[in-house]
Design an enzyme around this catalytic site. Structure first.
Site, mmCIF file in Angstrom:
data_model
loop_
_atom_site.group_PDB
_atom_site.id
_atom_site.type_symbol
_atom_site.label_atom_id
_atom_site.label_comp_id
_atom_site.label_asym_id
_atom_site.label_seq_id
_atom_site.Cartn_x
_atom_site.Cartn_y
_atom_site.Cartn_z
ATOM 1 N N GLU A 1 0.859 -1.198 0.000
ATOM 2 C CA GLU A 1 0.000 0.000 0.000
ATOM 3 C C GLU A 1 0.890 1.240 0.000
ATOM 4 O O GLU A 1 0.746 2.128 0.839
ATOM 5 C CB GLU A 1 -0.910 -0.002 1.235
ATOM 6 C CG GLU A 1 -1.544 -1.368 1.503
ATOM 7 C CD GLU A 1 -2.499 -1.392 2.699
ATOM 8 O OE1 GLU A 1 -3.632 -1.835 2.505
ATOM 9 O OE2 GLU A 1 -2.110 -0.982 3.805
ATOM 10 N N CYS B 1 -10.336 0.360 7.889
ATOM 11 C CA CYS B 1 -9.751 1.662 8.196
ATOM 12 C C CYS B 1 -10.396 2.788 7.391
ATOM 13 O O CYS B 1 -10.649 3.867 7.915
ATOM 14 C CB CYS B 1 -8.245 1.639 7.959
ATOM 15 S SG CYS B 1 -7.768 1.123 6.315
#
Lengths: 660, 660
Positions: free
Chosen positions: A329, A425
């Protein structure tokens, strides 16, 4: 109005401007109020149900149940990720802000109840992390690299500060102070303490917020410690691993760790390129920038600016998306910005808003506000379906059904928003961003009020109340109504987006109806209006909202030959729903003939769409042919990027080949 | 010469044309002889050293040592992949052909020695696989899905047939007959036999070659059994797995297997799309086509043609590269042909030559010969460095240093050829292809000789000896000198590449200096010359070698807006070495001004290069800008694709953006 020595004293740098609280700004905005409403009415209640395991069709959360078990209120096992607690914290932070946006006594009561459980789960020594309390008490604080104890602590501190700010209730604040004190007792430069730092940055932000909420220097000092200890010993995580002899993720082996993923490869002052996991990086930069602004620390500010420049000049998607490398990521190489394979995590764009906002604490540079706008109007809110019910974690700039979400290299990049994620998240991060939008609008120093965003609102600031009315981002019209609270003169500094040129027709600023030579009063993207303000003073800003062609640097191979369209801060994209299949065969002429218009029907109602006279290339059926394709005139339609994937699965592209 | 009934009797379909043996064709060719020489003088000796573990700097092979241990000649453990034996087999097959290309008594003696070891390693029941003989004797034949016993057997059969053909020695042939008999004793439709088929196809080709070498029907029948049993029970591999309870690769779990990877999802007659692991697929199609041609089985031929058409019309890179999906070294979706992420395994292109060659057994369709050419001049030989010392497994159509071979999604796609691979299939496969090139040049039926390729040679065929002289692929000039061995009239059918048009100036065919109306005599890509041939008859073919622009279908998003250059069968590419950095900023004008010339210096000496008047787009330094880039005239140079990555690491692109 001319610039006179009398009227223009304080053009220039903003020194450590003070924050404006969420509760100072009541948003009433054509664009944002609806989004805030979706968050308060749909997302927060839905997330509450998820956290309480009342939505059987999504991945089980168990996050609140973990706290009950840790508190001894229930029997059971821990369930979820090692950072499951942070979902509760981020939701609570969002709830806190939402209680200002839309007061809700019942919700507040339930939140109070959850805070009570959290308080009960806290251990006598101040420790608070349900994974380790319930599941592996013998492993506390042994794995800073992987185990998110400090990350969860940071989010709880943010929630506590927000909850105290809006409700005035300090129970959670006291919990997190005890937690922070516990952390300070274990970590720090002193002999006998662990010289550690977290694997996932966040506690630094939390400690800064705890400092801002309590004024206690020790929390700011601890934030600085964690930041400055980082990367001093790049082998710290490896040594920690060898010492503990176990691993949370994956198999234990003695291989050297790549800690650039955690931005722990170098001391922060020596980091010149944004690398590794994008959200970790941006949370760190945010805390660095907050500390720099709070302490007036120019060395730290310069370190932040170097990293900022690297992102903005080499690693940022036109949408504000961040993270060209799905693996980890992460930030990718300079200029490596694949569109279909983009990571561009919603959380990273949100974190870029945080970073920009904290940079504005030190310096009123329009570049920060421009990027804050770019993120807000594009790759943050693209994370949420228009109905508020589904969420993107990854925000690609090109979608190819059958490939996106399916094939190797593209599995992360889904063609439609899922309902929830095991790692939740992004939706919780969106909630706290959107409910706290008010705080990004203004900041205030001793001598000036800074307006960073054009969002309709009533703001109760120190030196004045300001009512802002605007048609932004669809119209270039902004009206400030100033009601001063002081007899002293002060400056109203208004951010002027980079694409507004007062030298061109249609762009003007008036004060009580009289035109101001705004160009001359503008420095680094802010127009400075210094005067003795009187009740009812009206500042009006008008600028043309042109459809703008944007080109990427020749270094970006993924965008070669392409053009993208923007209008105001809004990036546009082309979807199969409007333009038929094979978007790659469409062409936008260099001599752009395009028209913006208000969409009056369907799910995109209220958005400005763009119609373009373009071409479709047609070739034969053969896979390869020596006959060049021929072009056919077609009318194309672009929609705001953030609104993509709301009309079923289909191709989407931001960057379109240009017909020169 | 006019077409007369007298002269043109047999225009049309070729019925199960016979194969021409490697030993019938002595290649003397400007292009290929040098490549053959590199293989005989550099690659084969190097590979022999590797197989004997005499090259410390490459991954240990141990492949011959495994046979010694299995033969009881040495003590020790098996080392290597479960298919390590196939490296020896493929090398032996290459050696066999090389002994014709370049006789070498010492090499033959060493090969005889290795065959002796192989014979000793064979078990009394005929079983032969060193992994299971040495390491897991209790697991023989339990894991057809993963364990390559039939794959290794197939390669050994191919080696045996080649060795017998060239040297006349049948020791290895007898070994593989015993092995095949052992296989027949265990597998088949009869009750009491296992109704199985291999996870990696190859034994089907081996059995067909054993049939061609021995004339024994049982081997052909067994090939048909394995082909037709395949996919009848798509759960076969799963059931096998449950039965044995262990796994060779990865962890044992009871998840359903995706057997489309192995082309075992459907019976072969129902497979309409080329899917899964490309080499497995193409080995299967090759065996199917061989069987169809051998048996005159039109149903099977049609099944092959359906798969052929899917590949050629939907899934083939312009270079002949096959496999758009790196995951599983596999075919991707229709039209999904990423250039930088291409798999395009050297072995898959080699296997496509096999498939095309076997399709020609049934039908003289120029489409097969065209693709055979495309593979031979492009993505097969791109697998070998020009000096013969390093090899590509993956042949991308775009290379970006810093990304290719390094980042997620691109690790498989290296920017330069490595010296050797743990999985050494590609170099050994190249050796056997290039040493056996002769057999692809001609085939022969009762009534006709078919010339498929323009390669300089002396061929000793059944009905005639033919000397072929050519400047191909650089020049469009081919001369056939025919010395008939029969008084009977027969047809010489010559493949005419798809880009040659006898209706255009410069394209002509003459017989003994007299122009023939070749267009009229051409059908499906072959010109049919039927006559009573006389010694010294000269057929001369001339056609212009133009630089051709090629466009991909609008369905191929990766090639949108791009053009590629070809000349003859050769695909060109642009390298940083000639054109500077940022190849994505270069443009090829639609009105192509290009010039082909012979390279007279350096490593590319002898190749025809192409200079193009093109443009370089220049923009500002900003990542995004509203100023369109401006174009600047530049002279660009393209080189043959197969020769890329011979001048250091740099960018490379086949598909270039076009300036319309």
């Amino acid at each position: 109005m001319k610039k006179t020595a009398d009227e223009m004293e304080t053009v220039g740098e903003m020194k450590t401007a003070g924050d404006v609280k969420v509760s100072q700004v009541k948003i009433r905005d054509r664009f944002w109020s609806g989004i805030q409403e979706k968050v308060t009415d749909i997302v927060i209640p839905f997330q509450e149900k998820v956290l309480n395991d009342e939505v059987p069709e999504v991945e089980k959360s168990h996050a609140i149940e973990n706290f009950r078990i840790a508190a001894g209120l229930k029997e059971g096992e821990f369930y979820g990720m090692v950072f499951q607690d942070s979902d509760v914290a981020k939701w609570l932070e969002g709830v806190a802000y939402s209680l200002f946006v839309k007061p809700d006594a019942a919700l507040e009561e339930r939140a109070d109840g959850i805070i009570e459980i959290i308080e009960k789960a806290q251990q006598p020594d101040g420790y608070l992390d349900t994974y380790f309390i319930v599941k592996e008490p013998e492993h506390r604080w042994q794995n800073l690299h992987e185990c998110h104890e400090l990350y969860c602590a940071g989010h709880m501190m943010e929630a506590a500060a927000a909850y105290a700010e809006v409700t005035g209730k300090d129970r959670l604040l006291h919990v997190t102070e005890r937690l922070a004190d516990h952390i300070i007792s274990r970590f720090g430069p002193e002999e006998g303490k662990e010289h550690g730092f977290p694997g996932h940055q966040e506690v630094e932000i939390g400690l800064m917020k705890l400092y801002h909420a309590t004024g206690k220097e020790k929390y700011k000092d601890m934030a600085r410690y964690f930041l400055e200890e980082r990367g001093k010993n790049p082998d710290y995580f490896y040594q920690e691993k060898v010492k503990r002899g176990w691993q949370h993720w994956g198999q234990y082996s003695l291989e050297k760790l790549d800690v650039s993923y955690n931005q722990a490869h170098l001391p922060i002052y020596e980091q010149k390129e944004a690398v590794g996991h994008a959200v970790r990086a941006l949370y760190m930069y945010t805390a660095m920038a907050d500390l720099a602004g709070t302490d007036g620390d120019s060395r730290l500010y310069r370190a932040c600016r170097t990293l900022w420049d690297n992102i903005v000049n080499r690693k940022l998607y036109i949408t504000g998306g961040i993270g060209g490398n799905p693996e980890g990521e992460a930030f990718s190489n300079n200029y490596e910005l694949p569109n279909d394979m983009a990571y561009a995590e919603t959380c990273a764009s949100i974190a870029m808003v945080f970073f920009a906002h904290r940079m504005l604490k030190t310096e009123a540079d329009g570049a920060y506000a421009d990027i804050m706008e770019k993120e807000l109007y594009n790759s943050t809110i693209s994370g949420m379906q228009l109905d508020g019910k589904r969420y993107f974690y990854v925000n690609p700039l090109e979608c190819e059904p059958g490939v996106s979400g399916k094939l190797f290299g593209y599995r992360h990049s889904l063609p439609e928003r899922p309902g929830w994620y095991a790692c939740a998240c992004c939706p919780t991060n969106l909630v706290r961003l959107i409910t706290s939008l008010g705080k990004y609008c203004f900041s205030e120093s001793d001598t000036a009020i800074y307006s960073h965003l054009y969002i309709g609102q009533k703001a109760e600031l120190g030196k004045a109340d300001i009512t802002l009315e605007t048609g932004y981002p669809w119209e270039g019209s902004v009206l400030y109504r100033v009601t001063p609270k002081t007899e002293e003169r002060f400056t109203l500094a208004i951010h002027i987006p980079y694409y507004v040129d007062f030298g061109r027709e249609g762009a003007e600023l008036t004060l009580n109806g009289k035109r101001v030579d705004a160009g001359k009063l503008t420095e680094k993207g802010y127009v400075y209006l210094d005067r003795k303000w009187e009740a009812g003073d009206l500042v009006e800003l008008r600028f043309p909202m042109e459809i703008r062609r944007v080109y990427a640097s020749q270094h970006v191979r993924e965008d070669a030959g392409c053009v993208a369209l923007m209008r105001g801060p809004v990036v546009y994209c082309f979807e199969e729903a409007d333009n038929g299949e094979l978007l790659q065969s469409l062409r936008i002429p260099r001599e752009l003939k395009a028209e913006a218009y208000l969409c009056e029907n369907g799910i995109l109602k209220g958005n400005i769409l763009i119609d373009v006279d373009g071409y479709r290339m047609r070739g034969g059926e053969a896979l390869y042919s020596e006959k060049p394709p021929v072009k056919e005139k077609v009318r194309l339609t672009a929609i705001p990027y953030y609104a993509w994937a709301n009309r079923g699965v289909g191709q989407m592209r931001v960057w379109m080949l240009e017909e020169v």
